[in-house]
Design a protein around this motif. Structure first.
Motif, mmCIF file in Angstrom:
data_model
loop_
_atom_site.group_PDB
_atom_site.id
_atom_site.type_symbol
_atom_site.label_atom_id
_atom_site.label_comp_id
_atom_site.label_asym_id
_atom_site.label_seq_id
_atom_site.Cartn_x
_atom_site.Cartn_y
_atom_site.Cartn_z
ATOM 1 N N LEU A 116 0.832 -1.205 0.000
ATOM 2 C CA LEU A 116 0.000 0.000 0.000
ATOM 3 C C LEU A 116 0.869 1.258 0.000
ATOM 4 O O LEU A 116 0.547 2.243 -0.685
ATOM 5 C CB LEU A 116 -0.934 -0.009 1.206
ATOM 6 N N ALA A 117 1.970 1.237 0.733
ATOM 7 C CA ALA A 117 2.872 2.391 0.752
ATOM 8 C C ALA A 117 3.441 2.654 -0.637
ATOM 9 O O ALA A 117 3.526 3.805 -1.083
ATOM 10 C CB ALA A 117 3.991 2.159 1.759
ATOM 11 N N GLU A 118 3.827 1.577 -1.333
ATOM 12 C CA GLU A 118 4.348 1.723 -2.698
ATOM 13 C C GLU A 118 3.277 2.265 -3.630
ATOM 14 O O GLU A 118 3.526 3.153 -4.456
ATOM 15 C CB GLU A 118 4.862 0.371 -3.203
ATOM 16 N N ALA A 119 2.064 1.739 -3.517
ATOM 17 C CA ALA A 119 0.975 2.194 -4.367
ATOM 18 C C ALA A 119 0.619 3.653 -4.085
ATOM 19 O O ALA A 119 0.384 4.432 -5.014
ATOM 20 C CB ALA A 119 -0.251 1.307 -4.165
ATOM 21 N N ARG A 120 0.593 4.035 -2.820
ATOM 22 C CA ARG A 120 0.231 5.419 -2.480
ATOM 23 C C ARG A 120 1.229 6.429 -3.028
ATOM 24 O O ARG A 120 0.865 7.549 -3.385
ATOM 25 C CB ARG A 120 0.114 5.556 -0.962
ATOM 26 N N ARG A 121 2.481 6.032 -3.094
ATOM 27 C CA ARG A 121 3.498 6.908 -3.676
ATOM 28 C C ARG A 121 3.148 7.219 -5.139
ATOM 29 O O ARG A 121 3.246 8.377 -5.583
ATOM 30 C CB ARG A 121 4.865 6.236 -3.566
ATOM 31 N N LEU A 122 2.745 6.199 -5.866
ATOM 32 C CA LEU A 122 2.373 6.408 -7.263
ATOM 33 C C LEU A 122 1.067 7.177 -7.366
ATOM 34 O O LEU A 122 0.929 8.068 -8.215
ATOM 35 C CB LEU A 122 2.253 5.059 -7.973
ATOM 36 N N TRP A 123 0.090 6.873 -6.503
ATOM 37 C CA TRP A 123 -1.180 7.583 -6.566
ATOM 38 C C TRP A 123 -0.985 9.073 -6.293
ATOM 39 O O TRP A 123 -1.648 9.915 -6.907
ATOM 40 C CB TRP A 123 -2.169 7.009 -5.556
ATOM 41 N N ALA A 124 -0.090 9.405 -5.376
ATOM 42 C CA ALA A 124 0.168 10.817 -5.079
ATOM 43 C C ALA A 124 0.719 11.526 -6.313
ATOM 44 O O ALA A 124 0.341 12.676 -6.610
ATOM 45 C CB ALA A 124 1.143 10.940 -3.911
ATOM 46 N N TYR A 125 1.610 10.844 -7.023
ATOM 47 C CA TYR A 125 2.143 11.417 -8.262
ATOM 48 C C TYR A 125 1.023 11.613 -9.271
ATOM 49 O O TYR A 125 0.915 12.686 -9.912
ATOM 50 C CB TYR A 125 3.222 10.508 -8.828
ATOM 51 N N GLN A 126 0.166 10.622 -9.430
ATOM 52 C CA GLN A 126 -0.922 10.709 -10.397
ATOM 53 C C GLN A 126 -1.906 11.815 -10.030
ATOM 54 O O GLN A 126 -2.358 12.577 -10.900
ATOM 55 C CB GLN A 126 -1.626 9.350 -10.493
ATOM 56 N N GLN A 127 -2.211 11.927 -8.750
ATOM 57 C CA GLN A 127 -3.097 13.008 -8.316
ATOM 58 C C GLN A 127 -2.454 14.365 -8.551
ATOM 59 O O GLN A 127 -3.136 15.342 -8.892
ATOM 60 C CB GLN A 127 -3.444 12.832 -6.838
ATOM 61 N N GLY A 128 -1.127 14.436 -8.388
ATOM 62 C CA GLY A 128 -0.414 15.682 -8.650
ATOM 63 C C GLY A 128 -0.510 16.115 -10.100
ATOM 64 O O GLY A 128 -0.367 17.311 -10.413
ATOM 65 N N LEU A 129 -0.745 15.170 -10.998
ATOM 66 C CA LEU A 129 -0.956 15.501 -12.412
ATOM 67 C C LEU A 129 -2.399 15.887 -12.698
ATOM 68 O O LEU A 129 -2.741 16.205 -13.840
ATOM 69 C CB LEU A 129 -0.582 14.300 -13.287
ATOM 70 N N GLY A 130 -3.229 15.835 -11.672
ATOM 71 C CA GLY A 130 -4.644 16.157 -11.852
ATOM 72 C C GLY A 130 -5.470 14.995 -12.370
ATOM 73 O O GLY A 130 -6.588 15.201 -12.850
ATOM 74 N N LEU A 131 -4.955 13.779 -12.255
ATOM 75 C CA LEU A 131 -5.665 12.613 -12.766
ATOM 76 C C LEU A 131 -6.713 12.135 -11.765
ATOM 77 O O LEU A 131 -6.546 12.306 -10.548
ATOM 78 C CB LEU A 131 -4.674 11.489 -13.062
ATOM 79 N N PRO A 132 -7.801 11.537 -12.251
ATOM 80 C CA PRO A 132 -8.882 11.105 -11.362
ATOM 81 C C PRO A 132 -8.522 9.823 -10.618
ATOM 82 O O PRO A 132 -8.716 8.706 -11.113
ATOM 83 C CB PRO A 132 -10.056 10.880 -12.320
#
Length: 385
Positions: A116-132
């Motif tokens: 989950l920690a690894e996944a959240r790191r990527l999700w934070a990046y994706q959210q930073g791009l404005g992705l849903p």
């Protein structure tokens, strides 16, 4: 680039306007779009649809596959995914074929705390791009998919990441291209000089390296297909992507009961299925969705993705050959990028004007690299050495 292709399209001469080398999703989509614009099109391939698409899962995942350092590629993926609803509707209308296009969205999950920690790191990046990307607690995940394992620690929803069935898509594209006037020839092209056309489009996947000298390499992927017992639909609706004890895995449900479970990423050029890969994929899949342990294992297969040094496709003119266009190197993204690749290449063939979207993906970014992706020492001193 303007005015590079001489003479307007004509249907009253023998010589084709366009020769497409390769009849996978990319080549057939280009052929369809070119033929629909009134161009005389010939497609060369001894075994249409037998390449990477025969193995692919068909995920349309610009959000889940938005990775660090690939922002321009992400923008292209998003632009193509936006075209998929219209592309799918048009293809179904033209051919009457159901291509398995589904819009339930994708759940991204982590089994353990570390996952989950690894996944959240990527999700934070994706959210930073404005992705849903919408984070979900374990209880919210299981509200959406009760079949998920109780051990799953958390996840997120990517509602705009969809799916299509490549094994239905390719025959539909072939039918659409032929209905529009394209001619398929069971001919293996060994060299570009074998082709006689106003414009040649190389969409030959891994085979593009030998034809063009570009650094396109095979990236092996092993994948499994399971089937729910008694022919019922799988016990989950969303595409599920995640990590299970560090093993990345995805599961794609089909309405006919099939589940696609994949996939390895290996820098190898063989298509052997290995026991270790099957074991890892099954363990990870069952850890996330325990009911899979009762499914039938109906296929284990390996394919070769066409990779490039920067993981992005090669789109546009072949350096030194303005009459040759390249559409290859799509790696994991050949299905999702089919609509935009077809439109951009068809427009380029028709009017000779290069869309700005093509600029980051030009072939000349690899000048000085050998077909295997290593610097060509004979050009040492230039920007690519």
């Amino acid at each position: 680039m303007t005015g590079r292709f001489p003479s307007p399209p004509s249907r009253d001469r023998v010589r084709p306007d366009v020769a497409v080398v390769g009849a996978g999703p990319i080549g057939l989509s280009i052929a369809w779009r070119c033929a629909a614009r009134g161009l005389r099109v010939v497609v060369h391939d001894p075994a249409p649809g037998s390449g990477a698409s025969a193995v692919a899962a068909g995920m349309l995942s610009p959000v889940a596959e938005a990775y660090f350092g690939e922002r321009q590629l992400t923008e292209l993926l998003l632009a193509s995914a936006e075209r998929w609803p219209g592309f799918a509707a048009e293809l179904t209308e033209v051919t009457g074929v159901d291509i398995g296009y589904r819009t339930e969205g994708t759940l991204m999950v982590g089994l353990t705390g570390d996952d989950l920690a690894e996944a959240r790191r990527l999700w934070a990046y994706q959210q930073g791009l404005g992705l849903p990307v919408t984070p979900l607690r374990p209880s919210e995940l299981r509200d959406r998919e009760p079949a998920l394992a109780p051990r799953v620690r958390g996840g997120a929803l990517a509602p705009t990441d969809h799916q299509v069935d490549p094994r239905l898509l390719v025959p539909a594209l072939r039918a659409a291209a032929q209905q529009a006037g394209a001619v398929l020839v069971s001919h293996a092209v060994r060299r570009l000089s074998d082709v006689d056309a106003r414009v040649t489009v190389v969409a030959a996947g891994c085979g593009a390296a030998a034809l063009t000298g570009l650094p396109v390499r095979p990236v092996k992927g092993q994948i499994l297909r399971l089937r729910a017992p008694d022919g019922v639909a799988p016990g989950f609706r969303h595409v599920i992507r995640g990590y299970a004890d560090g093993e990345p895995v995805y599961l794609v449900p089909r309405v006919d009961g099939e589940v696609v479970l994949g996939a390895t990423v290996e820098e190898r050029a063989d298509t052997t299925v290995t026991a270790g890969a099957v074991q890892r994929l099954l363990r990870a899949g069952v850890d996330l969705l325990p009911e899979l342990a009762e499914y039938d294992l109906v296929e284990a297969v390996a394919g070769l993705r066409p990779g490039t040094p920067d993981n992005a496709p090669i789109l546009g003119p072949l350096p030194g050959r303005p009459d040759v266009l390249v559409a290859t190197g799509h790696h994991r993204h050949g299905i999702v990028l089919a609509p935009i690749t077809a439109d951009l290449i068809a427009d380029l063939v028709l009017d000779g004007v290069s869309d700005p979207l093509l600029a980051p993906f030009r072939a000349d970014r690899f000048l000085g690299l050998t077909p295997g992706g290593s610097p060509d020492r004979s050009t040492e001193g230039d920007q690519w050495s």
